[in-house]
Design an enzyme around this catalytic site. Structure first.
Site, PDB file in Angstrom:
ATOM      1  N   ASN A  98      61.395 -72.945  57.805  1.00  0.00           N
ATOM      2  CA  ASN A  98      62.227 -73.553  56.774  1.00  0.00           C
ATOM      3  C   ASN A  98      62.061 -75.074  56.793  1.00  0.00           C
ATOM      4  OD1 ASN A  98      64.299 -73.764  54.658  1.00  0.00           O
ATOM      5  ND2 ASN A  98      64.860 -71.701  55.319  1.00  0.00           N
ATOM      6  N   ARG A  99      63.025 -75.806  56.216  1.00  0.00           N
ATOM      7  CA  ARG A  99      62.828 -77.232  55.925  1.00  0.00           C
ATOM      8  C   ARG A  99      63.556 -78.153  56.906  1.00  0.00           C
ATOM      9  NH1 ARG A  99      62.993 -74.276  51.301  1.00  0.00           N
ATOM     10  NH2 ARG A  99      61.305 -74.669  49.806  1.00  0.00           N
ATOM     11  N   HIS A 124      58.133 -75.233  57.311  1.00  0.00           N
ATOM     12  CA  HIS A 124      57.464 -74.252  58.170  1.00  0.00           C
ATOM     13  C   HIS A 124      56.529 -74.882  59.195  1.00  0.00           C
ATOM     14  CE1 HIS A 124      59.425 -71.291  55.862  1.00  0.00           C
ATOM     15  NE2 HIS A 124      58.542 -71.110  54.909  1.00  0.00           N
ATOM     16  N   HIS A 193      57.506 -64.262  58.140  1.00  0.00           N
ATOM     17  CA  HIS A 193      57.543 -64.524  56.697  1.00  0.00           C
ATOM     18  C   HIS A 193      56.878 -63.395  55.895  1.00  0.00           C
ATOM     19  CE1 HIS A 193      57.883 -66.870  53.065  1.00  0.00           C
ATOM     20  NE2 HIS A 193      58.234 -67.969  53.713  1.00  0.00           N
ATOM     21  N   SER A 194      57.204 -62.147  56.221  1.00  0.00           N
ATOM     22  CA  SER A 194      56.668 -61.022  55.456  1.00  0.00           C
ATOM     23  C   SER A 194      57.334 -60.925  54.091  1.00  0.00           C
ATOM     24  CB  SER A 194      56.871 -59.712  56.215  1.00  0.00           C
ATOM     25  OG  SER A 194      56.021 -59.651  57.337  1.00  0.00           O
ATOM     26  N   ASP A 265      66.648 -68.433  47.071  1.00  0.00           N
ATOM     27  CA  ASP A 265      65.860 -69.026  48.149  1.00  0.00           C
ATOM     28  C   ASP A 265      66.831 -69.803  49.025  1.00  0.00           C
ATOM     29  OD1 ASP A 265      63.847 -69.885  49.795  1.00  0.00           O
ATOM     30  OD2 ASP A 265      62.970 -71.321  48.380  1.00  0.00           O
ATOM     31  N   GLN A 302      67.263 -66.059  55.510  1.00  0.00           N
ATOM     32  CA  GLN A 302      66.828 -66.668  54.255  1.00  0.00           C
ATOM     33  C   GLN A 302      66.346 -65.547  53.342  1.00  0.00           C
ATOM     34  OE1 GLN A 302      66.930 -70.050  53.863  1.00  0.00           O
ATOM     35  NE2 GLN A 302      65.787 -70.435  51.980  1.00  0.00           N
ATOM     36  N   GLU A 330      63.936 -63.729  55.995  1.00  0.00           N
ATOM     37  CA  GLU A 330      63.522 -64.511  57.151  1.00  0.00           C
ATOM     38  C   GLU A 330      64.732 -64.744  58.054  1.00  0.00           C
ATOM     39  OE1 GLU A 330      61.222 -67.992  55.463  1.00  0.00           O
ATOM     40  OE2 GLU A 330      61.747 -66.840  53.655  1.00  0.00           O
TER      41      GLU A 330
END
Length: 367
Positions: A98-99, A124, A193-194, A265, A302, A330
């Site tokens: 994530n950020r 990421h 992250h699938s 998101d 997420q 996620e």
């Protein structure tokens, strides 16, 4: 003799119950590094994991009629993954999933700058995150262990970090166990992250699938998708999935948060204590009858509806995926946690071992 036959039968049954693990070559990177593919088989599930990015390449499960299909997005050849630098299909992302705002955080009185690769923010892990690296694979009982050593200063992060990720399969479930240690205090937020499409048809959208997320709060974001710091109630908003709801029912509502994300998101705040196993989500596809139940020890999830998938083609096979043709779940700590002291901490101290577990369990239900 009868005793011997019974013993051999028992041994055979046990071996069958444990499933199998096979390793095959999956190509080489531009610098000649070999990439391997591990295929894990057990009752009701077959999962393939490759060493580039420790990625989930495929998950094959039956529908309500017993028809087997792959329920995650991916590419048929390695060059697709090498060419695609934006979707993170199936990867373990890190060091920080994530950020992080402006790629900056402070730790132990020092400020660190990591690469910004998502506007003004770091996403990421930076420009060369864990998804771009070749991990070391090792077969284990019912699965594979992936190991990566990220040296001190990698992408600007402090500490030499050692990460072990174990994928195992059993009775229709794919379990991921994470273990990490460092020789210097650092921050860490690993996730997988699938992209899931339970219909098994990557051309269909996931907007008719139904999702339940047992969370009373989520973390709203600003215009650059960084959390504001608020834990907002889902009550009366399009983010209330406490009861199973069709994903597309409210995705186009006149809601500022949905506009910022181009759909869902966002990070949901899961009920229960951090470190304890809890349900993160349940997804149901009415067309196939497939059900995905996600459990985790992480404090958040997420939920992402593939809003940035744009049909771009990658690799020699020129495979592409359109918007909303998959969803991500996620399991994670919250975005930008190093800059929000009120969020669950993502600090990993020297001498500590950090563990977390997420399990994706597949089943079916009748119409």
């Amino acid at each position: 003799m009868r005793w011997l036959k019974l013993m051999l039968l028992s041994m055979t049954t046990a071996m069958a119950a444990h499933g199998s693990v096979t390793k095959t070559p999956f190509g080489t990177t531009s610098d000649g590094t070999a990439v391997d593919l591990y295929t894990l088989k057990s009752e009701g599930i077959e999962a393939s994991i490759m060493t580039l990015g420790a990625r989930v390449v495929s998950i094959k499960t039956p529908d309500r009629d017993g028809k087997i299909a792959d329920v995650v997005l991916g590419y048929s050849a390695l060059d697709g993954y090498l060419a695609d630098k934006s979707t993170y299909f199936g990867a373990i992302v890190g060091r920080y999933g994530n950020r992080i705002a402006f790629g900056k955080f402070s730790l132990d009185g020092h400020q660190y700058q990591i690469p910004t690769n998502n506007g003004a923010n770091s996403l990421h892990g930076g420009t060369v995150g864990f998804d771009r690296l070749v991990w070391t694979g090792r077969p284990i009982a019912d699965g594979v262990e992936m190991t990566l050593v990220s040296k001190d200063g990698d992408q600007g992060y402090p500490g030499t970090l050692t990460v072990h990720v174990r994928y195992t399969v059993h009775h229709g479930a794919l379990r991921i166990d994470y273990s990490s240690s460092t020789d210097k205090d650092t921050v860490l937020n690993l996730t997988n992250h699938s992209y899931f499409n339970l219909s098994g048809d990557p051309k269909k959208t996931i907007l008719d699938e139904q999702i339940m997320i047992p969370a009373d709060q989520y973390t709203p974001v600003n215009a650059s998708q960084i959390p504001t710091g608020e834990l907002a109630s889902v009550e009366g908003t399009p983010f209330d999935f406490r009861k199973s709801t069709v994903i597309g029912a409210r995705i186009n509502d006149d809601n500022e948060q949905l506009k910022i994300g181009g759909g869902y998101d966002h990070n949901w705040v899961l009920r229960g204590k951090n470190g304890e196993v809890k349900t993160a989500a349940r997804v149901y596809d009415p067309s196939s009858g497939r059900v995905l139940t996600v459990t985790t020890t992480e404090p958040g999830v997420q939920f992402y509806t593939g809003n940035s998938l744009n049909g771009a083609a990658y690799g020699s096979a020129q495979q592409s995926n359109a918007k909303n043709t998959a969803l991500c779940l996620e399991t994670q700590h919250f975005p930008d946690s190093p800059n929000h002291p009120s969020f669950p901490t993502t600090e990993l101290k020297t001498g500590e071992m950090l563990h977390s577990t997420t399990t994706f369990t597949f089943s079916t239900q009748t119409k």
